[in-house]
Enzyme design. Structure first.
Site, PDB file in Angstrom:
ATOM      1  N   SER A 222      12.258  93.915  53.132  1.00  0.00           N
ATOM      2  CA  SER A 222      10.802  93.914  53.172  1.00  0.00           C
ATOM      3  C   SER A 222      10.237  94.393  51.825  1.00  0.00           C
ATOM      4  O   SER A 222      10.562  93.790  50.799  1.00  0.00           O
ATOM      5  CB  SER A 222      10.333  94.773  54.346  1.00  0.00           C
ATOM      6  OG  SER A 222       8.983  94.533  54.628  1.00  0.00           O
ATOM      7  N   GLU A 349       9.976  86.659  61.606  1.00  0.00           N
ATOM      8  CA  GLU A 349       9.495  87.783  60.792  1.00  0.00           C
ATOM      9  C   GLU A 349       8.166  88.361  61.279  1.00  0.00           C
ATOM     10  O   GLU A 349       7.952  89.569  61.309  1.00  0.00           O
ATOM     11  CB  GLU A 349       9.277  87.323  59.342  1.00  0.00           C
ATOM     12  CG  GLU A 349      10.487  86.816  58.601  1.00  0.00           C
ATOM     13  CD  GLU A 349      11.347  87.939  58.074  1.00  0.00           C
ATOM     14  OE1 GLU A 349      11.089  89.112  58.393  1.00  0.00           O
ATOM     15  OE2 GLU A 349      12.305  87.634  57.342  1.00  0.00           O
ATOM     16  N   HIS A 466      11.327  90.776  62.166  1.00  0.00           N
ATOM     17  CA  HIS A 466      11.371  91.418  60.850  1.00  0.00           C
ATOM     18  C   HIS A 466      12.222  92.696  60.954  1.00  0.00           C
ATOM     19  O   HIS A 466      12.060  93.458  61.897  1.00  0.00           O
ATOM     20  CB  HIS A 466       9.943  91.779  60.434  1.00  0.00           C
ATOM     21  CG  HIS A 466       9.815  92.277  59.037  1.00  0.00           C
ATOM     22  ND1 HIS A 466      10.197  91.532  57.934  1.00  0.00           N
ATOM     23  CD2 HIS A 466       9.331  93.438  58.539  1.00  0.00           C
ATOM     24  CE1 HIS A 466       9.948  92.223  56.834  1.00  0.00           C
ATOM     25  NE2 HIS A 466       9.435  93.383  57.163  1.00  0.00           N
TER      26      HIS A 466
END
Ligand code: NAG
Ligand code: NAG
Length: 566
Positions: A222, A349, A466
């Site tokens: 991320s 995600e 995610h």
């Protein structure tokens, strides 16, 4: 050197000592591992890997001076050499933060937070001193607003079943790490400069831990993945690492790079919230340095316009070209050669944001009825002169249909705008100038646990969320449903692929894997590995997200204008 010493116990040259030692103790008989680096000695503690290997762990190692007082809002200053053994057994303190992804209300951490953890496998053969071990440096995610290097989150128990050294680092967050006045007084990117300083510390010391300073792989998830890509674009980071892995984040994501004007606007707003002058910047900073660090982080709520949106008000940005600058050209105009790169996405995600909205009836209705005003803010296009057109286009593309379609659409818009389309653009950009392979993946394996458990719904199945790849690489302590046998097998596969890449620059070797992961050859093909039970190669990664290339977003328009001007 601690590894070398322990290995020597079993070396024929040390046979007499070995015999004595055999009577007294085994490899881990010493209470604490001990290492002497060029900066000073450290004593750590022992841990075990999943498969029972012994790990020498050294935590809370300072790599820079505490960024407090006059050093707040300044680039990190390298740590001085120390006398006497440093106690490297404590938990690294978190940087000051509040976690918006778990809806945390209280602020935690401390400003004196520039520490890192080093984990080395204790090898019972001669490997440790015959060949130096590849080094993997992990940069945590959290939107540059939260996260930390803690052993409970990013421990070494899985990765160190392979012959690598793991380093996990802290860096400053929020305005304390990313404020910029766009001039010499606070050019910006201090959080990224912290990471860079940690990489310099590793260059100076890692050989003492048995590491190879010429084989450093940076990897991150991320905002950590975006950080990794930024280091690939930074002249001052060049040479401090040799391979890179960006998981679910690149420098081109809309929440990482501030669009023109935003950095200064948010610096002014921060000053106003804290009753500081907005100009000249020296006076602003002087005043901000007198404020309590918790008071500064507490202003984050005041930047949000709806719910916790827009996220990451303080982003990375291009700096004035001064000595020590981290970034002097836009990420879309790379100035340094690329390194071998492994990068990819998880299938769903967007659940990072969508679960909070779609699992809460009130919030969902608020989102749907306010879509015209909320979408431009949360998807980062409110600065486009054609924002209304974009809203209509994405509504039609993703949300035509019943409530279930709309909810799926919300997940997909977040996936595509926050992660997928920027990943494709970053890969196309890098393919244009790299000399090395780029390995792409999409994680499609749904494990027993998922990060959706902390993103708003303990029970629902939102696919492969995610951050879900993290649990296969690290024993994330808060994901507490028991792992299945299949989860463990899958985790071992991911560990092999990642450590292979860190070792050879190629995920297919040296440890064998049951498929061939081919690098991507072109933006048209976008070949990628579907990582799942029976992983296989496929083409056209995240192709649904290509819509976003055609939208009048600020960077698309700038590129078009730039091309028109040629
Ligand atoms: C649902 O959303 C509403 C409106 O934003 C909020 O006030 C409420 O706390 C949320 N409920 C839960 C359980 O999170
Ligand atoms: C890569 O190069 C091609 C061919 O020159 C060009 O059309 C494309 O826009 C470039 N891609 C990026 C992302 O810069």
């Amino acid at each position: 050197m601690q590894n070398k010493f322990l290995s020597n116990v079993w070396h024929p040259k040390s046979i007499i000592f070995a015999i004595v030692s055999l009577y007294l103790c085994d490899v881990t008989c010493q209470e604490k591992p001990f290492v002497t680096t060029p900066l000073g000695p450290l004593s750590g503690f022992y841990m075990k890997t999943r498969e029972g290997r012994t790990i020498a762990a050294y935590t809370a190692i300072p790599y820079a001076l505490p960024p407090v007082g006059d050093l707040r809002f300044k680039a990190p200053v390298p740590v001085d050499a120390w006398q006497g053994p440093l106690d490297a057994t404590k938990e690294s303190p978190k940087c000051v933060q509040r976690n918006p992804y778990t809806r945390q209300q209280e602020i935690v951490g401390q400003e004196d937070c520039l520490y890192l953890n080093i984990y080395t496998p204790v090898l019972d053969n001669d490997l440790a001193y015959e060949s130096k071990l590849p080094v993997m440096v992990f940069i945590h995610g959290g939107g540059w607003m939260c996260g930390d290097s803690s052993t409970a989150m990013y421990g070494p128990q899985f990765l160190l079943d392979r012959d690598v050294i793991l380093v996990v680092i802290n860096y400053r967050l929020g305005p304390l790490g990313f404020l910029s006045t766009k001039d010499e007084h606070c050019p910006g990117n201090n959080g990224l400069k912290d990471q860079q300083e940690a990489l310099r510390f590793i260059q100076k010391t890692i050989a003492s831990f048995g590491g190879d300073k010429d084989s450093v792989t940076i990897f991150g998830e991320s905002a950590g993945g975006a950080s990794v890509h930024f280091h690939m674009l930074s002249k001052t980071s060049a040479g401090l690492f040799h391979k890179a892995i960006s998981e679910s984040g690149t420098a081109l994501v809309p929440w990482a790079e501030a669009p023109p004007g935003e950095a200064l606007r948010n610096a002014f707003r921060l000053a106003k919230f804290l009753d500081c002058p907005q100009a000249p910047s020296e006076k602003m900073l002087e005043c901000l340095r007198t404020k309590d660090s918790y008071e500064i982080i507490d202003t984050e709520f005041r930047f949000y316009e709806w719910d916790y949106e827009p996220m990451t008000p303080f982003k990375a940005g291009v700096e004035p070209n001064l000595p020590g600058a981290f970034l002097t050209a836009p990420p879309r105009q790379p100035e340094v050669p690329a390194v071998p790169w492994l990068t990819g996405l998880n299938k769903d995600e967007g659940c990072l944001k969508s679960v909070w909205i779609t699992s809460n009836k009130t919030k969902y209705e608020e989102f749907m009825s306010g879509f015209e005003t909320i979408a431009p803010i949360t998807f980062f296009y409110d600065n486009s002169p054609a924002a209304d057109d974009i809203t209509q286009t994405i509504r039609k593309y993703y949300m035509s249909g019943d409530e279930n379609t709309a909810k799926k659409g919300i997940l997909e818009i977040y996936s595509d705008s926050y992660f997928n389309y920027p990943a494709l653009e970053a890969v196309e950009l890098t393919l244009n100038y790299t000399q090395y392979p780029i390995y792409l993946y999409e994680l499609q394996y749904r494990a027993t646990n998922s990060f959706s458990q902390i993103f708003g719904d303990l029970e629902g199945d939102y696919g492969v969320c995610h951050a879900d790849e993290l649990m296969h690489l690290f024993p994330i302590s808060f994901l507490n449903k028991p792992f299945s046998e299949e989860d463990i097998e899958f985790s071992k596969l991911l560990v092999t692929l990642w450590t292979n890449f860190a070792t050879s620059g190629n995920p297919n070797e040296p440890q064998p894997v049951p498929f061939k992961w081919e690098p991507a050859t072109s933006g048209e093909k976008m070949e990628y590995l579907e990582i799942k039970r029976n992983s296989r190669m496929s083409e056209n990664l995240a192709t649904r997200s290509r819509l976003w290339f055609s939208l009048p977003l600020w960077h698309n328009m700038r590129r078009r204008r730039y091309i028109d001007e040629l």
